[in-house]
Scaffold this active site. Sequence first.
Site, PDB file in Angstrom:
ATOM      1  N   ASP A 145       0.812  -1.225   0.000  1.00 22.04           N
ATOM      2  CA  ASP A 145       0.000   0.000   0.000  1.00 22.04           C
ATOM      3  C   ASP A 145       0.847   1.277   0.000  1.00 22.04           C
ATOM      4  OD1 ASP A 145      -2.073  -1.851   0.398  1.00 22.04           O
ATOM      5  OD2 ASP A 145      -2.041  -1.563   2.573  1.00 22.04           O
ATOM      6  N   GLU A 180     -11.285   0.331  -3.537  1.00 17.25           N
ATOM      7  CA  GLU A 180     -10.428   0.867  -2.468  1.00 17.25           C
ATOM      8  C   GLU A 180      -9.194   1.528  -3.099  1.00 17.25           C
ATOM      9  OE1 GLU A 180      -9.370  -2.541  -0.055  1.00 17.25           O
ATOM     10  OE2 GLU A 180      -8.160  -3.436  -1.635  1.00 17.25           O
TER      11      GLU A 180
HETATM   12  O1  FUB Z   1      -3.292  -3.550   3.384  1.00 17.22           O
HETATM   13  C1  FUB Z   1      -4.590  -3.673   3.886  1.00 17.22           C
HETATM   14  C2  FUB Z   1      -5.579  -3.362   2.837  1.00 17.22           C
HETATM   15  O2  FUB Z   1      -5.360  -4.210   1.710  1.00 17.22           O
HETATM   16  C3  FUB Z   1      -5.488  -1.971   2.267  1.00 17.22           C
HETATM   17  O3  FUB Z   1      -6.058  -1.014   3.079  1.00 17.22           O
HETATM   18  C4  FUB Z   1      -6.168  -2.183   0.972  1.00 17.22           C
HETATM   19  O4  FUB Z   1      -6.005  -1.136   0.061  1.00 17.22           O
HETATM   20  C5  FUB Z   1      -5.547  -3.468   0.507  1.00 17.22           C
HETATM   21  O5  FUB Z   1      -4.292  -3.270  -0.088  1.00 17.22           O
END
Ligand code: FUB
Length: 336
Positions: A18, A235
Amino acid sequence: MAKKVVKRYLLPADYMADPSVHVFNGKIYIYPSHDWEDDSNVEDDSGDQYIMKDYHVLSIDGDPMTGTVTDHGKVIGLEDIAWHGRQLWDCDVQEKDGKYYMFFPMKDKNEVFRHGVAIADRPEGPFIPQPEPVHGSYSIDMAILKDNGEYYMYFGGLWGGQLQSYRDNIGIEDPAKNNTPDSPNLPHGDQPALPSRVVKLSPDMLQFGEEPKPVVVVDENGEPLKADDPHRFFEASWTFKKDGKYYFTYSTGDSHLLCYAVGDNVYGPFTYKGVILTPVVGWTTHHAIIEFEGKWYLFHHDSVPSGGKSWLRSLKVCELTFDENGDIETIEGIDE
Ligand code: FUB
């Protein structure tokens, strides 16, 4: 047609994911989340496999494809945050008036994601957390855009990111429940997809400066993308400006793409344009895009070094190119 490009793993010694990336004082700083493996790794739709107990800061000397990467070490941990429950997911950092503000999502003691703010005097920390979460904050995956002297946070994530539990910034059920694709609060079929959010931050950078607004991605006819469109938002928001246009970029989650849409202002609407990166090895895909010394770069992660374990991801970088219309040239996610 996706093109294969040269990619570089940035930190072979550790699992991080991320990436949020900025250039501060002429140098690239990376703010990733930190993947862990222990007995509590349980892979499920609500993201219990992403444990994450602290943040490190990385920097690169010069060219991101060749420069030395420094891990500045742990800059904040769960135990430093008064309201902590678990799971420090994707954070971001911005500079204002010589201070560096880290914005992070974390589950509180009731298993509800809220946003914290931590402050440092230098981009590499250490970061000192505020005692309370941001009022009215919810969901995950923040990215902060500085634009014309104001700071805007893009945020939100479906399923384990709890976005489906909110409408008009109000919780419509306990956000700790129904964090799966079966949630009764998810739209289906040709209903409009759930949007990400954008909010201007307060002048002191410690609160929302207004009510968060939906970030609507529309098709070429101006219609919002539908819930069953594989290119709809899931996301990992990241917004950047190029040639006066705002590029809103994001992950599509269960269809495993990085996509982008272009608009004329920070709030959108944004018109869907295409795929940035085709699926990588691993369930999640998540990224940041920056310009550095006249070239553009895509930072992201995959699970190749861990042998495909979706909860153990490794940071990568490659060059990103645009055609003469400002459209992004799609990159192949699989390297072999
Ligand atoms: O790393 C945890 C979660 O997985 C992140 O918040 C999302 O974007 C995904 O990468």
